[in-house]
Design a protein around this motif. Structure first.
Motif, short mmCIF file in Angstrom:
data_model
loop_
_atom_site.label_atom_id
_atom_site.label_comp_id
_atom_site.label_asym_id
_atom_site.label_seq_id
_atom_site.Cartn_x
_atom_site.Cartn_y
_atom_site.Cartn_z
N GLY A 189 18.56 34.19 32.01
CA GLY A 189 18.39 35.26 31.04
C GLY A 189 18.60 36.65 31.63
N LEU A 190 18.61 36.76 32.95
CA LEU A 190 18.85 38.05 33.60
C LEU A 190 20.24 38.56 33.24
N GLU A 191 20.30 39.79 32.78
CA GLU A 191 21.58 40.40 32.40
C GLU A 191 21.71 41.74 33.11
N GLY A 192 22.90 42.04 33.60
CA GLY A 192 23.14 43.31 34.26
C GLY A 192 24.57 43.44 34.71
N TRP A 193 24.83 44.55 35.39
CA TRP A 193 26.19 44.92 35.81
C TRP A 193 26.37 44.66 37.31
N ILE A 194 27.53 44.09 37.66
CA ILE A 194 27.88 43.83 39.05
C ILE A 194 29.27 44.41 39.30
N LEU A 195 29.45 45.01 40.47
CA LEU A 195 30.76 45.52 40.86
C LEU A 195 31.75 44.36 40.83
N ARG A 196 32.83 44.53 40.09
CA ARG A 196 33.80 43.44 39.84
C ARG A 196 34.40 42.87 41.13
N SER A 197 34.60 43.71 42.12
CA SER A 197 35.23 43.25 43.38
C SER A 197 34.35 42.27 44.15
N LEU A 198 33.08 42.12 43.76
CA LEU A 198 32.18 41.18 44.42
C LEU A 198 32.20 39.81 43.74
N LEU A 199 32.96 39.70 42.65
CA LEU A 199 32.97 38.49 41.83
C LEU A 199 34.36 37.87 41.76
N TRP A 200 34.41 36.59 41.44
CA TRP A 200 35.66 35.88 41.20
C TRP A 200 35.52 35.15 39.87
N GLY A 201 36.54 35.23 39.05
CA GLY A 201 36.52 34.55 37.76
C GLY A 201 37.11 35.41 36.67
N PHE A 202 36.65 35.17 35.45
CA PHE A 202 37.21 35.90 34.31
C PHE A 202 36.14 36.19 33.28
#
Length: 156
Positions: free
Chosen positions: A143-156
């Motif tokens: 349920g945790l929702e928030g913003w993450i810097l995109r360059s730290l993630l992989w996917g779509f």
């Protein structure tokens, strides 16, 4: 015969390329639909299982063979899974800090000036809600929702 400016010619060539070859612009991505989904060594239920993925795990499609998809995960592991076990729902996974206890920040807004509302470690999967200005709004199954810097993630 009139001479066309180089910039005009470049724009026309780019426009034609984008219209005629849209598959080059974006790789097809899917997410796993279901828990303990088998990634197999070949496109058959009799092929050995290479990995098991959980729901939402993002994968890049490399090839299609009938109802089977050859996919690659964020660690570059490849294998086959049946198309019926995938969805087009966007998901992302934390791709940084492998082999470490370091965590990344999940923020209340898209920027480092926003409050940290949570943290995540390597390999954590999130549902993608929105992408904006190099940031991704994501939701964890908890349920945790928030913003993450995109360059730290992989996917779509």
């Amino acid at each position: 015969m009139p001479i066309l400016p180089k910039s005009f010619v470049r724009h026309v060539v780019l426009f034609v390329f984008i219209i005629l070859f849209p598959t080059f612009s974006l790789a097809e991505m899917v997410s796993v639909s279901g828990d303990n989904v088998n990634l197999r060594t070949g496109p058959s239920t009799t092929s050995p299982v290479r990995w098991r993925y959980g729901s939402g795990f993002p994968l890049q499609v490399l090839e299609k063979k009938g109802e089977w998809l050859k996919v690659q995960d964020f660690e570059n592991d490849t294998g086959w899974l049946h198309k019926s076990l995938t969805a087009g729902t966007g998901h992302m996974i934390v791709k940084v800090n492998k082999g470490s206890d370091e965590k990344i920040n999940i923020r209340s807004g898209p920027g480092t000036n926003h409050k940290v509302v949570g943290m995540a470690h390597y390999g954590v999967v999130f549902r993608t809600i929105e992408q904006k200005n190099g940031w991704a709004l994501v939701r964890h199954e908890s349920g945790l929702e928030g913003w993450i810097l995109r360059s730290l993630l992989w996917g779509f």
